[in-house]
Design an enzyme around this catalytic site. Sequence first.
Site, PDB file in Angstrom:
ATOM      1  N   CYS A 107       0.925  -1.188  -0.041  1.00 13.66           N
ATOM      2  CA  CYS A 107      -0.161   0.060  -0.064  1.00 13.66           C
ATOM      3  C   CYS A 107       0.722   1.366  -0.106  1.00 13.66           C
ATOM      4  CB  CYS A 107      -0.980  -0.009   1.334  1.00 13.66           C
ATOM      5  SG  CYS A 107      -2.001   1.445   1.374  1.00 13.66           S
ATOM      6  N   HIS A 149      -8.954  -3.757  -2.187  1.00 15.82           N
ATOM      7  CA  HIS A 149      -8.075  -3.058  -1.520  1.00 15.82           C
ATOM      8  C   HIS A 149      -8.298  -1.510  -1.474  1.00 15.82           C
ATOM      9  CE1 HIS A 149      -3.911  -2.042  -0.116  1.00 15.82           C
ATOM     10  NE2 HIS A 149      -4.186  -0.993  -0.454  1.00 15.82           N
ATOM     11  N   GLU A 150      -8.698  -1.295  -2.671  1.00 15.43           N
ATOM     12  CA  GLU A 150      -8.883   0.342  -3.008  1.00 15.43           C
ATOM     13  C   GLU A 150     -10.247   0.657  -2.189  1.00 15.43           C
ATOM     14  OE1 GLU A 150      -6.529   2.142  -3.617  1.00 15.43           O
ATOM     15  OE2 GLU A 150      -5.531   0.319  -4.340  1.00 15.43           O
ATOM     16  N   HIS A 153     -10.052   1.175   1.617  1.00 18.67           N
ATOM     17  CA  HIS A 153      -9.665   2.772   1.713  1.00 18.67           C
ATOM     18  C   HIS A 153     -10.956   3.675   1.935  1.00 18.67           C
ATOM     19  CE1 HIS A 153      -5.285   2.520   1.865  1.00 18.67           C
ATOM     20  NE2 HIS A 153      -5.301   2.073   0.566  1.00 18.67           N
TER      21      HIS A 153
HETATM   22 NI    NI Z   1      -3.608   1.018  -0.303  1.00 15.12          NI
END
Ligand code: NI
Length: 186
Positions: A107, A149-150, A153
């Site tokens: 990341c 993953h995005e 966020h």
């Molecule tokens: Ni990330």
Amino acid sequence: MAILKIARMGHPVLAQKAQMVEDPTAPEIRRLVRDMIETMIDANGAGLAAPQVHVPLRLAVFQAPEDRAEQRLSEAERYDQTAPLTVIINPEIEIAGPEMEGGWEGCLSIPGMRGFVERPAHVRYRGVDHEMRPIARTAKGFHARVLQHELDHLDGILYPQRMRDLTKLIFESEAKHWVPAAEAEE
Ligand code: NI
């Protein structure tokens, strides 16, 4: 165009739930998208979410190029496992099957580290881009991983919070001990 400063783990913007984008076509969103793409490419990341550049909005950019996918894909598999450079705004995600898959992630907000994360292997997602074009895709493999993953966020979640075994939270420079570890960037 500008390269934006990336927030690192510990900055509160990374831990909060991001807000919906009211007008995806607004000029300031267009500018943000351009700058995020430039920032992601400059940092050699596969994805970048707006909170990572201190903007708490539900927007992310990512790509899942073919060289990140598994070898010997059928045409149909390639369709699910790869994605062109994508801008996604106000995304929704749905898990499309019970199967989980482990993979190494990194990341841009946690530089120098890698972690082994298990996630649903098959997801469906939808949203719009910055020209209000609808996006509706299924994703597997690296495509599913980078997307999840995005989107994490946008809900204030960083990948270590998804890990079940923190002995697999490692420095990138030690990844050679975990072959075939650490191919994923972001
Ligand atoms: Ni990330």
